[in-house]
Write a protein that holds these residues in place. Structure first.
Motif, PDB file in Angstrom:
ATOM      1  N   MET A 189      77.484  -4.373  53.742  1.00 41.31           N
ATOM      2  CA  MET A 189      76.082  -4.901  53.626  1.00 41.31           C
ATOM      3  C   MET A 189      75.109  -3.985  54.468  1.00 41.31           C
ATOM      4  SD  MET A 189      77.125  -8.745  54.832  1.00 41.31           S
ATOM      5  CE  MET A 189      75.409  -9.581  54.924  1.00 41.31           C
ATOM      6  N   THR A 190      75.679  -2.835  55.033  1.00 41.57           N
ATOM      7  CA  THR A 190      74.720  -1.766  55.403  1.00 41.57           C
ATOM      8  C   THR A 190      74.530  -0.539  54.289  1.00 41.57           C
ATOM      9  OG1 THR A 190      76.343  -0.259  56.723  1.00 41.57           O
ATOM     10  CG2 THR A 190      75.294  -2.255  57.692  1.00 41.57           C
ATOM     11  N   ALA A 191      75.299  -0.514  53.297  1.00 43.60           N
ATOM     12  CA  ALA A 191      75.469   0.550  52.451  1.00 43.60           C
ATOM     13  C   ALA A 191      74.229   0.418  51.246  1.00 43.60           C
ATOM     14  CB  ALA A 191      76.673   0.595  51.993  1.00 43.60           C
ATOM     15  N   TRP A 192      73.718   1.279  50.878  1.00 40.08           N
ATOM     16  CA  TRP A 192      72.818   1.358  49.881  1.00 40.08           C
ATOM     17  C   TRP A 192      73.520   1.497  48.490  1.00 40.08           C
ATOM     18  CZ3 TRP A 192      72.268   4.187  45.200  1.00 40.08           C
ATOM     19  CH2 TRP A 192      71.042   4.335  44.710  1.00 40.08           C
ATOM     20  N   PRO A 193      73.323   0.464  47.438  1.00 40.89           N
ATOM     21  CA  PRO A 193      72.027  -0.090  47.267  1.00 40.89           C
ATOM     22  C   PRO A 193      72.281  -1.842  47.668  1.00 40.89           C
ATOM     23  CG  PRO A 193      73.001   0.120  45.252  1.00 40.89           C
ATOM     24  CD  PRO A 193      74.024   0.588  46.101  1.00 40.89           C
ATOM     25  N   TYR A 194      73.141  -2.095  48.602  1.00 38.03           N
ATOM     26  CA  TYR A 194      73.295  -3.447  48.956  1.00 38.03           C
ATOM     27  C   TYR A 194      72.234  -4.249  49.370  1.00 38.03           C
ATOM     28  CZ  TYR A 194      74.816  -7.952  51.011  1.00 38.03           C
ATOM     29  OH  TYR A 194      75.068  -9.340  51.289  1.00 38.03           O
ATOM     30  N   ARG A 195      71.807  -5.523  48.841  1.00 41.50           N
ATOM     31  CA  ARG A 195      70.728  -6.263  48.934  1.00 41.50           C
ATOM     32  C   ARG A 195      71.161  -7.707  49.294  1.00 41.50           C
ATOM     33  NH1 ARG A 195      65.479  -4.954  45.542  1.00 41.50           N
ATOM     34  NH2 ARG A 195      65.091  -7.108  46.149  1.00 41.50           N
ATOM     35  N   ALA A 196      71.133  -8.285  50.476  1.00 43.59           N
ATOM     36  CA  ALA A 196      71.535  -9.671  50.613  1.00 43.59           C
ATOM     37  C   ALA A 196      70.981 -10.599  49.613  1.00 43.59           C
ATOM     38  CB  ALA A 196      71.180 -10.147  52.128  1.00 43.59           C
ATOM     39  N   ASP A 197      69.745 -10.327  49.192  1.00 47.81           N
ATOM     40  CA  ASP A 197      69.116 -11.370  48.305  1.00 47.81           C
ATOM     41  C   ASP A 197      69.611 -11.200  46.832  1.00 47.81           C
ATOM     42  OD1 ASP A 197      67.786  -8.689  47.883  1.00 47.81           O
ATOM     43  OD2 ASP A 197      66.106  -9.497  46.990  1.00 47.81           O
ATOM     44  N   LEU A 198      70.661 -10.327  46.710  1.00 46.50           N
ATOM     45  CA  LEU A 198      71.133 -10.322  45.262  1.00 46.50           C
ATOM     46  C   LEU A 198      72.679 -10.505  45.559  1.00 46.50           C
ATOM     47  CD1 LEU A 198      69.618  -6.956  43.828  1.00 46.50           C
ATOM     48  CD2 LEU A 198      69.181  -9.388  43.491  1.00 46.50           C
ATOM     49  N   ASP A 199      73.079 -11.169  46.692  1.00 45.96           N
ATOM     50  CA  ASP A 199      74.591 -11.307  46.940  1.00 45.96           C
ATOM     51  C   ASP A 199      74.552 -13.088  47.037  1.00 45.96           C
ATOM     52  OD1 ASP A 199      77.133 -11.449  47.771  1.00 45.96           O
ATOM     53  OD2 ASP A 199      76.717 -10.261  49.592  1.00 45.96           O
ATOM     54  N   TRP A 200      74.907 -13.763  46.032  1.00 39.68           N
ATOM     55  CA  TRP A 200      74.837 -15.259  45.959  1.00 39.68           C
ATOM     56  C   TRP A 200      76.065 -15.897  45.947  1.00 39.68           C
ATOM     57  CZ3 TRP A 200      70.528 -18.602  44.762  1.00 39.68           C
ATOM     58  CH2 TRP A 200      69.509 -17.832  45.010  1.00 39.68           C
ATOM     59  N   VAL A 201      75.922 -17.087  46.470  1.00 38.95           N
ATOM     60  CA  VAL A 201      77.366 -17.811  46.808  1.00 38.95           C
ATOM     61  C   VAL A 201      76.750 -19.278  46.487  1.00 38.95           C
ATOM     62  CG1 VAL A 201      78.455 -16.357  48.598  1.00 38.95           C
ATOM     63  CG2 VAL A 201      76.690 -18.250  49.125  1.00 38.95           C
ATOM     64  N   ALA A 202      77.939 -19.904  45.969  1.00 40.04           N
ATOM     65  CA  ALA A 202      77.990 -21.491  46.001  1.00 40.04           C
ATOM     66  C   ALA A 202      78.451 -22.255  47.149  1.00 40.04           C
ATOM     67  CB  ALA A 202      78.533 -21.907  44.537  1.00 40.04           C
TER      68      ALA A 202
END
Length: 297
Positions: A189-202
Motif C-alpha cells: 500500500m506504500t508502493a507506487w502506483p498503489y491507490r486505496a481509492d482504486l482497491d475495492w472490496v465487497a
C-alpha cells in the motif's frame, strides 16, 4: 551498457518507469504488475527474495533500458527497450550464468522482438504451455455498476491491510496457501502506483471483506491494470467478483483512467475469468508465449 544487481525501491521504480515509457497494447508489463509481483509476499525491500535474482540495465544517462527478473532458477521475466536490442542477449547471458537449472523458460509476448535473441540462445516456443491474453477496454464504454443484495461495495481504507490480505488469501485458497500477509499488503500500500481509492472490496452484512479487485493506474498512460481479483469460496456464485471489478473500474474512470487492462489465462485450462472480463466489454488482444531451453546440466 552497464547493469547492476537490484538494490531496492529505487531500482523497482526505474523498472516501472521503463514499463510506462514503453507501454503499448502489445507490451508485456504494466508498472502495477511489477509492484504486485514485488510486494505480494513478505520481502526485504532492499534485495530480491531467496531463490530469485533481479538486474537492471541502464544507458549512459542512467535510464533503465532493460531488466531481468529471475523469479526462480528455471523462470525468467524480462523487458528490453526496443532501441537497445543487444540488451536482450545480455539479459539471457546473465540469467544463464546465475541459474543452475537444467531447463529454463522465458515468458514473452507473441511476436516480441526479444524472440530474435532467444532462438540463437537455444530457446524454442512451447505451444503447449498455458498462456495469458491481454484484454483491453475503453472506459468510455464501461457498463453501469451493479449491486448485489446483501453486500456493500467500497474502497479500502488506510489501516485495513490485514483484512484486505485475509480476503485475498481466502479468495485464492483454491490455488494453495497465499503468500500475501497483512505485513506484505501494508508494504504494498506504500508502493507506487498503489491507490486505496482504486482497491475495492465487497463486504457482507457483518462488514467482512469477501471479494476484492485491485486496479493500478499509470497516470502517464491513463491505463489501469486490474490485478488481482478474487472472491472467497463461501460467497461465490452471486456475481460478486464481477460487481466489485466494475466498481473498481468506475473508480478508475473517475480517477482519470482512459483504458483498462486485464491479463487472464487465454487457454482452455482456466477460461472462466476471461469469459467474465469479455462480458464487461474487454476485447482480447495479444497473448504470451513461453520459450524454453534445455542446457543438459
Amino acid at each position: 551498457m552497464r547493469w547492476d544487481d537490484f538494490t531496492g525501491p529505487d531500482d523497482l521504480r526505474a523498472m516501472q518507469d521503463m514499463c510506462s515509457r514503453l507501454w503499448s497494447p502489445a507490451a508485456r508489463f504494466h508498472p502495477g504488475q511489477l509492484a504486485w509481483n514485488r510486494y505480494s509476499a513478505p520481502i526485504d525491500p532492499a534485495r530480491p527474495r531467496a531463490g530469485e535474482a533481479i538486474a537492471v540495465w541502464r544507458d549512459a544517462a542512467g535510464r533503465a533500458v532493460g531488466f531481468g527478473w529471475a523469479e526462480a532458477p528455471d523462470w525468467l521475466e524480462l523487458q528490453v527497450d526496443p532501441a537497445h536490442p543487444a540488451v536482450a542477449e545480455d539479459v539471457l547471458d546473465w540469467f544463464e550464468e546465475w541459474s543452475d537449472a537444467p531447463s529454463q523458460s522465458v515468458l514473452l509476448m507473441d511476436d516480441d522482438p526479444i524472440g530474435e535473441a532467444c532462438r540463437p540462445a537455444g530457446f524454442v516456443p512451447d505451444e503447449t504451455a498455458p498462456f495469458l491474453r491481454h484484454h483491453l477496454m475503453d472506459l468510455s464504454a464501461l457498463p453501469s455498476a451493479s449491486a448485489v443484495e446483501g453486500y456493500r461495495f467500497r474502497h479500502v481504507e488506510p489501516g485495513e491491510a490485514s483484512d484486505r490480505a485475509a480476503c485475498h488469501a481466502a479468495a485464492w485458497s483454491d490455488f494453495g496457501p497465499s503468500e500475501v500477509t497483512g505485513a506484505s499488503y501494508a508494504l504494498l500500500m506504500t508502493a507506487w502506483p498503489y491507490r486505496a481509492d482504486l482497491d475495492w472490496v465487497a463486504t457482507d452484512a457483518s462488514g467482512r471483506m469477501v471479494a476484492g479487485a485491485l486496479v493500478w493506474l499509470d497516470p502517464a498512460t491513463g491505463v489501469g491494470l486490474v490485478e488481482p481479483v478474487g472472491c472467497v469460496p463461501g460467497h461465490r456464485g452471486r456475481g460478486l467478483a464481477g460487481a466489485v471489478t466494475l466498481a473498481a473500474l468506475h473508480a478508475l474512470a473517475h480517477a482519470g483512467g482512459r483504458t483498462a487492462l486485464v491479463t487472464p489465462r487465454g487457454d482452455a485450462g482456466y477460461p472462466a475469468p476471461m469469459r467474465l472480463y469479455q462480458s464487461f466489454g474487454f476485447h482480447p488482444g495479444v497473448r504470451t508465449v513461453t520459450w524454453t531451453r534445455s542446457l543438459g546440466r
